[in-house]
Motif scaffolding. Structure first.
Motif: not given
Length: 629
Positions: A27, A166, A193, A195
């Motif tokens: 994240g 992601d 939201r 990484t």
């Protein structure tokens, strides 16, 4: 968690990464920084598996979706909106299957998955992303082949952002963006939201988006918490500690060496000397901080000129008989600093070309001071450099009547000394080619510098050096740039270009940022409040006055240096006449020793006066720069 350990990558036999290791928190929003050529893009390509590792390992969880923008811009007959929607392959595949599926359970599963990914709202989301990057509704529905490469790269960026991976990997995402789109992108990334790993040289983007900085230097990486300003402070502290430790080690080495040299031949102290010699040999040397002597910008200052330099009165300018801008009234004086604001396509470059005399006004008046010399920098000049030629050949060709020393001096102002001057342009980095283009356009000490996106190929350190050089330059400057940090430090006047004309923007860069992002609640048509106007005007006036003060001091320092050099030459001539009268020439020939001694004393007194002037001006300049900082 994404880990890479002891990465080693060689390209063409040259080591790029040598033992790079880091653990990237889940994240996290990580900004990757480093000098041009340090290996940032190489590391990113290694993460996605595009480059084979010579050693080391990269660990990424198996179910991680990775988004990485391709280097080639999308093209073809599809529209930007269609291209962005097609980037989400799972959505497209499920929608197509939903049209043909007959099994009720499978149809239910498909619609459940489509609802989970909010697939039916996707067109509106794609349109919002494209709009943020500068595509209005009409542009979103035009074929890709009708757009320039820069706009098609924006479509590629929009497609990547739309897929919502992601792990989001971005390599210089703002290079093809204007200031307005860059501001939108910052907001988008700050709210992302997943990484994120972004290579960027934009100080503001790194401060506003990143919560970690991954610094890559000499093939290795180090992860710092915080944004770019926090990283810079930590790096400076680390450099200071390293320098202090190195000085301490050098002193200890000298002490041990002195003991060994003194006592190694003495029988009663030989054992102690041998012990100290072993200690000396065991010391691992602490490397000195690496400085780049080629990180240089030095704009030659023009002679003074009476204002105004350029006056536009109700001017219109455009192409093929069609005006892009109308009713433009603008005055530029020597030492003015202007920034052109506005979305790409609004006419910033068109107005810049008018000021550079590449276009003529289609209506109205344009008056230019007869002695005005203009240096105009664009990215096209960087791309059009002959890769087979050298910087020296380029400069010699463009300065045919200049002596070799003058040609090399101009190259030296921009860091092309020694072997760098004779290296093939094809082997230079993008930043070095940009410096060469700047060296070429300033060869005749222009009174006006027009810089259209000068920072695209420059890393953060090079941008800071450019800012300093512009603030030292005594001519007028017009800048078109999406680098907010540069505009804040160099521009005194903001010119907003839009709706077919150019007008003075009375607020500050922060006011303009609020205006673009709608933070003032009034939308795009809002004007800065009167308090902001006064604050912006006052800040720009103070910046201009500070620059004028420092320029006057710099001129005084330079004048003193020239005077001292001339006086020292005279003193040398007197000394020659005193000690070798037969070789004396000019006004010192035939003078008596008494006369020569008196003249020498007068010269010494003048040198002392000039040195006092130089010292006073230098101390005042240093104090002024410290106060400003």
């Amino acid at each position: 968690m994404i880990n890479f350990t002891n990465l080693k990558v060689r390209l063409g036999g040259t080591p790029i990464l040598e033992g790079a290791s880091a653990a990237l928190p889940p994240g996290a929003k990580i900004g990757m920084v480093g000098r041009n050529g340090a290996g940032k893009s190489t590391l990113m390509r290694a993460i996605i598996g595009e480059l084979e590792l010579d050693d080391g390992a990269i660990e990424i969880p198996n179910d991680t979706t990775i988004g990485y923008i391709a280097q080639d811009a999308p093209e073809g007959e599809a529209t930007p909106l269609e291209t962005v929607l097609a980037a989400h392959r799972e959505r497209g595949r499920l929608l197509a299957e939903a049209e043909t599926a007959t099994d009720m359970q499978r149809i239910s599963d498909i619609h459940e998955r489509l609802n989970a990914m909010d697939a039916h709202a996707a067109p509106a989301r794609a349109a919002r992303i494209l709009d943020g990057l500068g595509f209005d509704e009409a542009m979103q529905n035009r074929p890709l082949h009708t757009f320039s490469g820069g706009w098609r790269m924006r479509v590629g960026l929009a497609a990547l952002l739309f897929t919502d991976p992601d792990l989001l990997l971005l390599d210089e995402p703002s290079n093809h963006l204007d200031l307005e789109a860059t501001l939108w992108l910052e907001n988008f990334l700050a709210a992302y939201r997943g990484t994120m790993l972004v290579i960027s040289h934009e100080r503001d983007l790194l401060n506003n988006v990143a919560d970690h900085i991954l610094h890559l230097t000499q093939g290795k990486t180090k992860l710092y918490p915080g944004g770019y300003d926090a990283f810079e402070k930590q790096r400076a502290e680390h450099a200071a500690h390293t320098a202090a430790a190195r000085e301490k080690q050098l002193a200890e080495q000298q002490k041990l060496k002195a003991f060994v040299d003194r006592w190694r031949a003495k029988a009663h102290a030989a054992k102690q000397a041998q012990s100290r010699l072993k200690a000396l040999n065991r010391m691992s040397p602490i490397a000195a901080a690496v400085e780049d002597p080629t990180l240089t910008f030095g704009f030659p200052s023009p002679g003074e000129m009476r204002p105004p330099m350029i006056v536009l009165d109700d001017a219109a300018v455009g192409y093929d008989g069609k005006p892009v801008l109308r009713n433009v009234s603008l005055r530029i004086d020597p030492e003015d600093r202007l920034a052109f604001l506005g979305r790409n396509g609004n006419g910033k470059t068109t107005l810049a070309r008018l000021l550079a005399r590449q276009l003529e006004p289609m209506a109205g008046e344009m008056a230019v001071h007869g002695r005005t010399r203009v240096g105009y920098f664009t990215q096209y000049q960087v791309e059009e450099l002959d890769g087979d030629d050298t910087p020296l050949a380029h400069m010699t060709r463009i300065m045919p009547d200049a002596k070799p020393g003058a040609v090399r001096a101009q190259l030296g102002r921009f860091g092309f000394s020694g072997d760098k001057a004779t290296m093939r342009v094809a082997k230079l980095s993008g930043g070095e080619r940009a410096r060469l283009a700047l060296a070429l356009i300033t060869r005749d000490a222009p009174h006006l510098l027009i810089l259209d996106e000068p920072t695209n190929h420059l890393d953060v350190d090079a941008r800071e050096a450019l800012v300093q050089a512009l603030n030292d330059y005594s001519g007028a400057v017009v800048i078109v740039s999406h680098d907010r940090h540069m505009l804040e430090l160099t521009a005194d006047r903001l010119i907003l270009i839009g709706e077919g004309t150019a007008t003075e923007f009375e607020g500050s860069i922060d006011d303009y940022t609020d205006l673009v992002l709608g933070r003032n609640g009034a939308g795009e048509s809002a004007e800065p409040k009167e308090g902001s106007r006064k604050k912006g005007r006052q800040a720009r006036q103070e910046a201009a006055e500070a620059r004028k003060r420092t320029q006057a001091l710099r001129k005084e320092i330079t004048a003193s240096e020239h005077a001292i050099a001339k006086l020292e030459a005279e003193r040398t001539a007197i000394d020659r006449a005193m000690f070798a009268p037969e070789d004396a020439t000019g006004k010192y020939a035939g003078k008596t020793m008494t006369e020569l001694m008196k003249q020498r004393a007068d010269i010494e007194a003048k040198i002392e006066q000039q040195e006092e002037r130089w010292t006073a001006a230098s101390e005042t300049l240093e104090a002024s720069e410290t106060t400003t900082a």
